[in-house]
Design an enzyme around this catalytic site. Sequence first.
Site, PDB file in Angstrom:
ATOM      1  CG  HIS A  47      -1.987  -1.101   1.098  1.00  0.00           C
ATOM      2  ND1 HIS A  47      -3.214  -0.923   0.496  1.00  0.00           N
ATOM      3  CD2 HIS A  47      -1.948  -2.396   1.492  1.00  0.00           C
ATOM      4  CE1 HIS A  47      -3.898  -2.058   0.536  1.00  0.00           C
ATOM      5  NE2 HIS A  47      -3.137  -2.971   1.134  1.00  0.00           N
ATOM      6  CE1 TYR A 313       0.668  -5.457   7.220  1.00  0.00           C
ATOM      7  CE2 TYR A 313      -0.340  -3.751   8.551  1.00  0.00           C
ATOM      8  CZ  TYR A 313      -0.411  -4.649   7.508  1.00  0.00           C
ATOM      9  OH  TYR A 313      -1.560  -4.739   6.766  1.00  0.00           O
TER      10      TYR A 313
END
Length: 324
Positions: A47, A313
């Site tokens: 993203h 992440y």
Amino acid sequence: MIRPTLALALASLSLPLAAQTPAATPIDFIDAFRALSGEHKGVRKGHAKGVCAEGEFVASELAHQRFAGPLFSGQAIPAQLRFSMAGGNPHVPDNTRSPRGLAAQFQLPDGSLHHIATLTTPVFGAKDPDSFLGLLRAQRPGPEGKPDAERVAAYRAAHPDTRPQAEWLASNPPPWSYATATYHGLHTFYLETSQGEKRKVRWHLQPQDGEKGLSTAEMAEAPADFLAQRLAERLRQGPVRFDWIMVFGEAEDSDDDPSRPWPAARPVLKIGTLSIRQSGGEACTPINFDPNVMSAGFSAGNDPILRMRSPVYAVSFGQRLSGQ
């Protein structure tokens, strides 16, 4: 007498497949994202292209009565948000037939945080980390810069859990605006009621502006960058609002496979309204939107994809902060 090397080879034939194939690691995913999207230092590995926004969440009175967590206090809970395109390319065109994302960090009155991370597809791309990593590797571009379609098709045929999201994307147009898409939480969580019971839930954010996708002509003619501009233009008219819809699962509904949808007839409840009041700026840039950051009253299901998201992440966040 059997040679030691041959004995080891024969012994390996009796091992389960999982024991012979190394499990996917966070670094494997970072490497796969780079292979798909190229090297883009200092940006998110997934993203990569997005826009910050700010808003608030207010729980409904019924949710306040039924659920125990501080997210349902009924107060206006400030939110830092980020709308985004899927993938690791910060220059991907906005008309690409791929998922869009909406992530949010809620700052609760007691100082604790609650994160969500969503996609515009109702299911995830695979059932578990190994299957998803294999899909990413199958999609890596060849010498001409494009994936080998036959290789991808063969992988999907061998891994049917990777087909539902792809089929959904093929039959649904990309969103016309970040404000005209439904965003799905994908994973299964457990939500504590005021009576101390735990309910199995999934959820989605439903746009009050209604759903609207790009037409075939718009997909062909839309400029490379329009989503951030359309969001800003819409916000000049007033807040963009989403109804937060909680879906309640039954015992037989999966809590460990985000590639499988639940039956459509499950009961739902509007638990509140998420309002977006402005977009732009960099307030969301330092936030690592990990959906495993949950406030009191929430707990995770048995989803291995959800568990893998935290370490992936974290690696991406660390590399981004260090300019990698």
